[in-house]
Design an enzyme around this catalytic site. Sequence first.
Site, PDB file in Angstrom:
ATOM      1  N   GLU A  78      13.637 -40.369 -68.115  1.00  0.00           N
ATOM      2  CA  GLU A  78      14.470 -41.492 -67.674  1.00  0.00           C
ATOM      3  C   GLU A  78      15.893 -41.382 -68.219  1.00  0.00           C
TER       4      GLU A  78
ATOM      5  N   CYS B 251       4.435 -14.224 -68.221  1.00  0.00           N
ATOM      6  CA  CYS B 251       4.378 -15.694 -68.156  1.00  0.00           C
ATOM      7  C   CYS B 251       3.006 -16.273 -68.549  1.00  0.00           C
TER       8      CYS B 251
ATOM      9  N   GLU C 146      11.027 -17.293 -77.586  1.00  0.00           N
ATOM     10  CA  GLU C 146       9.674 -17.819 -77.351  1.00  0.00           C
ATOM     11  C   GLU C 146       8.689 -17.283 -78.394  1.00  0.00           C
TER      12      GLU C 146
ATOM     13  N   CYS D 215       3.876 -10.635 -65.002  1.00  0.00           N
ATOM     14  CA  CYS D 215       3.652 -12.076 -65.141  1.00  0.00           C
ATOM     15  C   CYS D 215       2.211 -12.380 -65.555  1.00  0.00           C
TER      16      CYS D 215
ATOM     17  N   TYR E  58      15.204 -14.782 -74.077  1.00  0.00           N
ATOM     18  CA  TYR E  58      14.018 -15.569 -73.766  1.00  0.00           C
ATOM     19  C   TYR E  58      12.832 -15.150 -74.640  1.00  0.00           C
TER      20      TYR E  58
ATOM     21  N   HIS F 288       9.659 -45.521 -67.124  1.00  0.00           N
ATOM     22  CA  HIS F 288       9.691 -45.911 -68.527  1.00  0.00           C
ATOM     23  C   HIS F 288       8.274 -46.010 -69.084  1.00  0.00           C
TER      24      HIS F 288
ATOM     25  N   LYS G  21       1.773 -15.506 -72.154  1.00  0.00           N
ATOM     26  CA  LYS G  21       2.789 -16.150 -73.025  1.00  0.00           C
ATOM     27  C   LYS G  21       2.560 -17.650 -73.113  1.00  0.00           C
TER      28      LYS G  21
HETATM   29  C1  LIG Z   1       6.882 -11.689 -72.205  1.00  0.00           C
HETATM   30  C2  LIG Z   1       7.390 -12.165 -70.858  1.00  0.00           C
HETATM   31  C3  LIG Z   1       7.322 -13.498 -70.532  1.00  0.00           C
HETATM   32  C4  LIG Z   1       7.792 -13.929 -69.295  1.00  0.00           C
HETATM   33  N1  LIG Z   1       7.720 -15.266 -69.026  1.00  0.00           N
HETATM   34  C5  LIG Z   1       8.161 -15.716 -67.834  1.00  0.00           C
HETATM   35  C6  LIG Z   1       8.048 -17.093 -67.511  1.00  0.00           C
HETATM   36  O1  LIG Z   1       7.568 -17.909 -68.306  1.00  0.00           O
HETATM   37  N2  LIG Z   1       8.497 -17.490 -66.300  1.00  0.00           N
HETATM   38  C7  LIG Z   1       9.035 -16.621 -65.395  1.00  0.00           C
HETATM   39  O2  LIG Z   1       9.427 -17.040 -64.293  1.00  0.00           O
HETATM   40  N3  LIG Z   1       9.164 -15.300 -65.681  1.00  0.00           N
HETATM   41  C8  LIG Z   1       8.740 -14.831 -66.872  1.00  0.00           C
HETATM   42  N4  LIG Z   1       8.828 -13.498 -67.163  1.00  0.00           N
HETATM   43  C9  LIG Z   1       9.445 -12.594 -66.163  1.00  0.00           C
HETATM   44  C10 LIG Z   1       8.433 -12.235 -65.043  1.00  0.00           C
HETATM   45  O3  LIG Z   1       7.245 -11.746 -65.629  1.00  0.00           O
HETATM   46  C11 LIG Z   1       9.052 -11.172 -64.133  1.00  0.00           C
HETATM   47  O4  LIG Z   1      10.308 -11.622 -63.676  1.00  0.00           O
HETATM   48  C12 LIG Z   1       8.154 -10.898 -62.930  1.00  0.00           C
HETATM   49  O5  LIG Z   1       6.881 -10.463 -63.329  1.00  0.00           O
HETATM   50  C13 LIG Z   1       8.812  -9.827 -62.037  1.00  0.00           C
HETATM   51  O6  LIG Z   1       7.973  -9.519 -60.954  1.00  0.00           O
HETATM   52  P1  LIG Z   1       8.095  -8.103 -60.227  1.00  0.00           P
HETATM   53  O7  LIG Z   1       7.210  -8.172 -59.039  1.00  0.00           O
HETATM   54  O8  LIG Z   1       9.508  -7.756 -60.028  1.00  0.00           O
HETATM   55  O9  LIG Z   1       7.544  -7.042 -61.260  1.00  0.00           O
HETATM   56  P2  LIG Z   1       6.223  -6.946 -62.110  1.00  0.00           P
HETATM   57  O10 LIG Z   1       5.526  -8.243 -62.211  1.00  0.00           O
HETATM   58  O11 LIG Z   1       6.606  -6.274 -63.364  1.00  0.00           O
HETATM   59  O12 LIG Z   1       5.283  -5.995 -61.228  1.00  0.00           O
HETATM   60  C14 LIG Z   1       5.544  -4.655 -61.026  1.00  0.00           C
HETATM   61  C15 LIG Z   1       4.224  -3.935 -60.829  1.00  0.00           C
HETATM   62  O13 LIG Z   1       4.494  -2.632 -60.348  1.00  0.00           O
HETATM   63  C16 LIG Z   1       3.592  -1.725 -60.948  1.00  0.00           C
HETATM   64  N5  LIG Z   1       4.209  -0.408 -60.853  1.00  0.00           N
HETATM   65  C17 LIG Z   1       5.317   0.031 -61.479  1.00  0.00           C
HETATM   66  N6  LIG Z   1       5.629   1.264 -61.056  1.00  0.00           N
HETATM   67  C18 LIG Z   1       4.678   1.614 -60.157  1.00  0.00           C
HETATM   68  C19 LIG Z   1       4.453   2.767 -59.365  1.00  0.00           C
HETATM   69  N7  LIG Z   1       5.270   3.808 -59.409  1.00  0.00           N
HETATM   70  N8  LIG Z   1       3.371   2.791 -58.555  1.00  0.00           N
HETATM   71  C20 LIG Z   1       2.531   1.719 -58.475  1.00  0.00           C
HETATM   72  N9  LIG Z   1       2.713   0.597 -59.192  1.00  0.00           N
HETATM   73  C21 LIG Z   1       3.774   0.553 -60.016  1.00  0.00           C
HETATM   74  C22 LIG Z   1       3.425  -2.256 -62.357  1.00  0.00           C
HETATM   75  O14 LIG Z   1       2.221  -1.791 -62.931  1.00  0.00           O
HETATM   76  C23 LIG Z   1       3.422  -3.756 -62.107  1.00  0.00           C
HETATM   77  O15 LIG Z   1       2.119  -4.232 -61.906  1.00  0.00           O
HETATM   78  C24 LIG Z   1       8.345 -13.017 -68.374  1.00  0.00           C
HETATM   79  C25 LIG Z   1       8.405 -11.662 -68.695  1.00  0.00           C
HETATM   80  C26 LIG Z   1       7.930 -11.233 -69.914  1.00  0.00           C
HETATM   81  C27 LIG Z   1       7.979  -9.762 -70.247  1.00  0.00           C
HETATM   82  N1  LIG Z   2      10.535 -18.425 -69.809  1.00  0.00           N
HETATM   83  C1  LIG Z   2      10.903 -17.488 -68.944  1.00  0.00           C
HETATM   84  O1  LIG Z   2      11.166 -17.746 -67.785  1.00  0.00           O
HETATM   85  C2  LIG Z   2      11.020 -16.066 -69.409  1.00  0.00           C
HETATM   86  C3  LIG Z   2      10.409 -15.661 -70.584  1.00  0.00           C
HETATM   87  C4  LIG Z   2      10.520 -14.346 -70.979  1.00  0.00           C
HETATM   88  C5  LIG Z   2      11.245 -13.446 -70.213  1.00  0.00           C
HETATM   89  N2  LIG Z   2      11.834 -13.869 -69.070  1.00  0.00           N
HETATM   90  C6  LIG Z   2      12.640 -12.949 -68.254  1.00  0.00           C
HETATM   91  O2  LIG Z   2      12.540 -11.635 -68.772  1.00  0.00           O
HETATM   92  C7  LIG Z   2      13.840 -11.139 -69.076  1.00  0.00           C
HETATM   93  C8  LIG Z   2      13.764 -10.228 -70.263  1.00  0.00           C
HETATM   94  O3  LIG Z   2      13.617 -10.975 -71.463  1.00  0.00           O
HETATM   95  P1  LIG Z   2      14.296 -10.507 -72.833  1.00  0.00           P
HETATM   96  O4  LIG Z   2      14.180 -11.601 -73.808  1.00  0.00           O
HETATM   97  O5  LIG Z   2      13.796  -9.148 -73.185  1.00  0.00           O
HETATM   98  O6  LIG Z   2      15.780 -10.260 -72.389  1.00  0.00           O
HETATM   99  P2  LIG Z   2      17.077 -11.200 -72.407  1.00  0.00           P
HETATM  100  O7  LIG Z   2      18.038 -10.539 -71.522  1.00  0.00           O
HETATM  101  O8  LIG Z   2      16.736 -12.618 -72.168  1.00  0.00           O
HETATM  102  O9  LIG Z   2      17.558 -11.106 -73.923  1.00  0.00           O
HETATM  103  C9  LIG Z   2      17.877  -9.897 -74.530  1.00  0.00           C
HETATM  104  C10 LIG Z   2      18.514 -10.217 -75.872  1.00  0.00           C
HETATM  105  O10 LIG Z   2      18.605  -9.033 -76.652  1.00  0.00           O
HETATM  106  C11 LIG Z   2      19.919  -8.903 -77.180  1.00  0.00           C
HETATM  107  N3  LIG Z   2      20.184  -7.482 -77.321  1.00  0.00           N
HETATM  108  C12 LIG Z   2      20.413  -6.577 -76.348  1.00  0.00           C
HETATM  109  N4  LIG Z   2      20.548  -5.351 -76.877  1.00  0.00           N
HETATM  110  C13 LIG Z   2      20.391  -5.479 -78.212  1.00  0.00           C
HETATM  111  C14 LIG Z   2      20.400  -4.579 -79.301  1.00  0.00           C
HETATM  112  N5  LIG Z   2      20.608  -3.295 -79.110  1.00  0.00           N
HETATM  113  N6  LIG Z   2      20.194  -5.079 -80.529  1.00  0.00           N
HETATM  114  C15 LIG Z   2      19.968  -6.393 -80.732  1.00  0.00           C
HETATM  115  N7  LIG Z   2      19.938  -7.284 -79.746  1.00  0.00           N
HETATM  116  C16 LIG Z   2      20.152  -6.841 -78.498  1.00  0.00           C
HETATM  117  C17 LIG Z   2      20.804  -9.611 -76.175  1.00  0.00           C
HETATM  118  O11 LIG Z   2      21.999 -10.041 -76.777  1.00  0.00           O
HETATM  119  C18 LIG Z   2      19.909 -10.786 -75.752  1.00  0.00           C
HETATM  120  O12 LIG Z   2      20.021 -11.851 -76.653  1.00  0.00           O
HETATM  121  C19 LIG Z   2      14.683 -12.373 -69.286  1.00  0.00           C
HETATM  122  O13 LIG Z   2      16.041 -12.145 -69.022  1.00  0.00           O
HETATM  123  C20 LIG Z   2      14.090 -13.355 -68.319  1.00  0.00           C
HETATM  124  O14 LIG Z   2      14.708 -13.210 -67.061  1.00  0.00           O
HETATM  125  C21 LIG Z   2      11.735 -15.161 -68.662  1.00  0.00           C
END
Ligand SMILES: Cc1cc2nc3c(=O)[nH]c(=O)nc-3n(C[C@H](O)[C@H](O)[C@H](O)COP(=O)(O)OP(=O)(O)OC[C@H]3O[C@@H](n4cnc5c(N)ncnc54)[C@H](O)[C@@H]3O)c2cc1C
Ligand SMILES: NC(=O)c1ccc[n+]([C@@H]2O[C@H](COP(=O)([O-])OP(=O)(O)OC[C@H]3O[C@@H](n4cnc5c(N)ncnc54)[C@H](O)[C@@H]3O)[C@@H](O)[C@H]2O)c1
Length: 509
Positions: free
Chosen positions: A496, A95, A231, A90, A227, A491, A98
């Site tokens: 609304e 997040c 985005e 995140c 997603y 409004h 992004k």
């Molecule tokens: C591009 C993108 C945009 C996103 N935008 C949004 C958004 O706008 N809103 C939203 O709600 N969610 C968003 N998400 C999803 C959100 O980031 C994740 O759902 C969230 O970070 C999950 O939290 P987590 O604690 O499960 O894992 P993470 O945040 O991935 O944390 C896991 C941590 O574990 C560490 N780790 C892994 N393995 C080990 C190990 N063996 N030993 C020690 N440390 C380790 C990693 O380095 C990492 O720091 C987005 C994700 C992506 C990729």
């Molecule tokens: N705004 C937010 O809250 C936000 C933003 C980014 C990510 N996220 C979280 O992170 C997760 C991961 O995001 P994501 O966009 O990687 O996954 P996603 O699951 O949202 O989307 C994956 C997409 O890839 C397609 N796909 C899967 N395999 C494929 C293949 N072999 N070839 C072509 N298309 C294929 C699927 O049909 C789907 O449309 C999301 O599900 C969401 O929970 C949240």
Amino acid sequence: MIGCNYYRGFLSRHSIDNTYKLYRITVGTGQSGLRSHRFMAMTSGKNTTNYDYDYFVVGGGSGGVRSSRIAAQLGARVALAESKQLGGTCVNVGCVPKKLFCYASQFRELFHDAHGYGWPKIDMNYNDHNWKKFLESKNAEIQRLNNAYEKNQKDNNVEIIKGRATLKDSHTVVVNNKEYTTKHILVAVGGCPIIPNIEGREHIITSDDAFFLEKLPKNVIIVGGGYIATEFACIFNGFGCEVTLILRGKTILSSFDEDIRAKLTDELKKNGINIRYQTEVERIEKSSDDSFRVKFKQDKTPMDTNLVMFAIGRHPNTYNIGLDKAGIKTDDNGVIKVDDYSQTTMPNIYAVGDCTDRKALTPVAIQEGHYLANMLFGNQQPRKVDYATVGTTVFSEPAIGTCGLTEQQARETYGVDGYDVYESTFKPMFVQLSKRDRKSYVKLIVDRNGQQRVVGIHLMDHAAPEIIQMCSVALRAGATKDLFDHTIGIHPTSAEEIVQIRTKREKKN
Ligand SMILES: Cc1cc2nc3c(=O)[nH]c(=O)nc-3n(C[C@H](O)[C@H](O)[C@H](O)COP(=O)(O)OP(=O)(O)OC[C@H]3O[C@@H](n4cnc5c(N)ncnc54)[C@H](O)[C@@H]3O)c2cc1C
Ligand SMILES: NC(=O)c1ccc[n+]([C@@H]2O[C@H](COP(=O)([O-])OP(=O)(O)OC[C@H]3O[C@@H](n4cnc5c(N)ncnc54)[C@H](O)[C@@H]3O)[C@@H](O)[C@H]2O)c1
């Protein structure tokens, strides 16, 4: 390869195919078995002197940071192992950066809108944007957050251990060859992007890389329709790059409501984003001028591009961390099996966030981790996360927000005659003077039986992310359509519309 991959240190793209093979571990644990274990584990509490710690948290992302801090505040002796930067996906590659990218990419349209309000016309030249300066500011902000996270953990007596953790057994964690014993373990290791096994995969970038590009590409192909793909299509488009989205299926955002998908698709196309449907990439070749030629399975016409980004989902960071040695079962994709209270198949070990199969969102991981700490160390009754009313947003341009049932889910739940749809499409006031061709959309789904509760809300508007948050409170409270109708609007706002829609839409079959 462009930029740096946040995770590449311990799960390189070249190891991913092997990862999939190794993920095929035998599974098959029923949820009932998990549940009875939980109560055994809960008799534990804190301050067990036989162990180095009461709670060892693996992974300092959204779930791990919250859970470790709350546990420590409740008096547990807590360690937190993190192999990269605190804050996890995140904060570092999700997040936060992004949203900063979204803000940065939206100024082009805002400058255009400003002209309609009497401000001088600014001839935007994309080369004028200082990409390097923007990335430096972004990186400084992330660094600030990393430091703040670290300070907050330390201030709350969480011991931070830097390094990659593995499990030796169900009570021993190893980091940098040192063993730590612990009563409870939380696995909160998150996930990383999937890269497919196709020819030319070394040319692919993922969202991890996109945050560190040396320069903006002239054009970009983004594969995926979820997603991240949606985005980033809007982000690159906002910066003036030519964007083509490559979809395997017939629609973007397939898990979203059908109308919101269609409305957003119209807006993306109006913004100039190209979409190719039912198309799969066969291979990627590097051309002599450093661009790439992308060949497709179905359509034999290749495309030339400066950048190929894949956003086709993420898989958990559970490979080779000793889950099997600790008695933790995963599914075939490495996703950790947990019960409703985040307990794994080993009673004293828990998992939250993206390494489990729930909703991969930051606030969800945070709440799972928080409830868990309360349950283990706060003498609180176990509490389930309510996944059904989680509000979520895609930060597209315009943004969409959604909460509760899609129309398809309502059809399956109530039958075609069991629900009503109310909808409104309108031009947001902000673009009236600038003459921007932009639509907003509101859709309510109402359970026709009983009290006529609103069971689904779907919005498309630049304010949708802010509005949908309060909608999720209303849905959790079981608000009826009558309650919405008799709530006075604010409004003039887009919000609304939600309390003013009175006309039922004809049902589609
Ligand atoms: C591009 C993108 C945009 C996103 N935008 C949004 C958004 O706008 N809103 C939203 O709600 N969610 C968003 N998400 C999803 C959100 O980031 C994740 O759902 C969230 O970070 C999950 O939290 P987590 O604690 O499960 O894992 P993470 O945040 O991935 O944390 C896991 C941590 O574990 C560490 N780790 C892994 N393995 C080990 C190990 N063996 N030993 C020690 N440390 C380790 C990693 O380095 C990492 O720091 C987005 C994700 C992506 C990729
Ligand atoms: N705004 C937010 O809250 C936000 C933003 C980014 C990510 N996220 C979280 O992170 C997760 C991961 O995001 P994501 O966009 O990687 O996954 P996603 O699951 O949202 O989307 C994956 C997409 O890839 C397609 N796909 C899967 N395999 C494929 C293949 N072999 N070839 C072509 N298309 C294929 C699927 O049909 C789907 O449309 C999301 O599900 C969401 O929970 C949240």
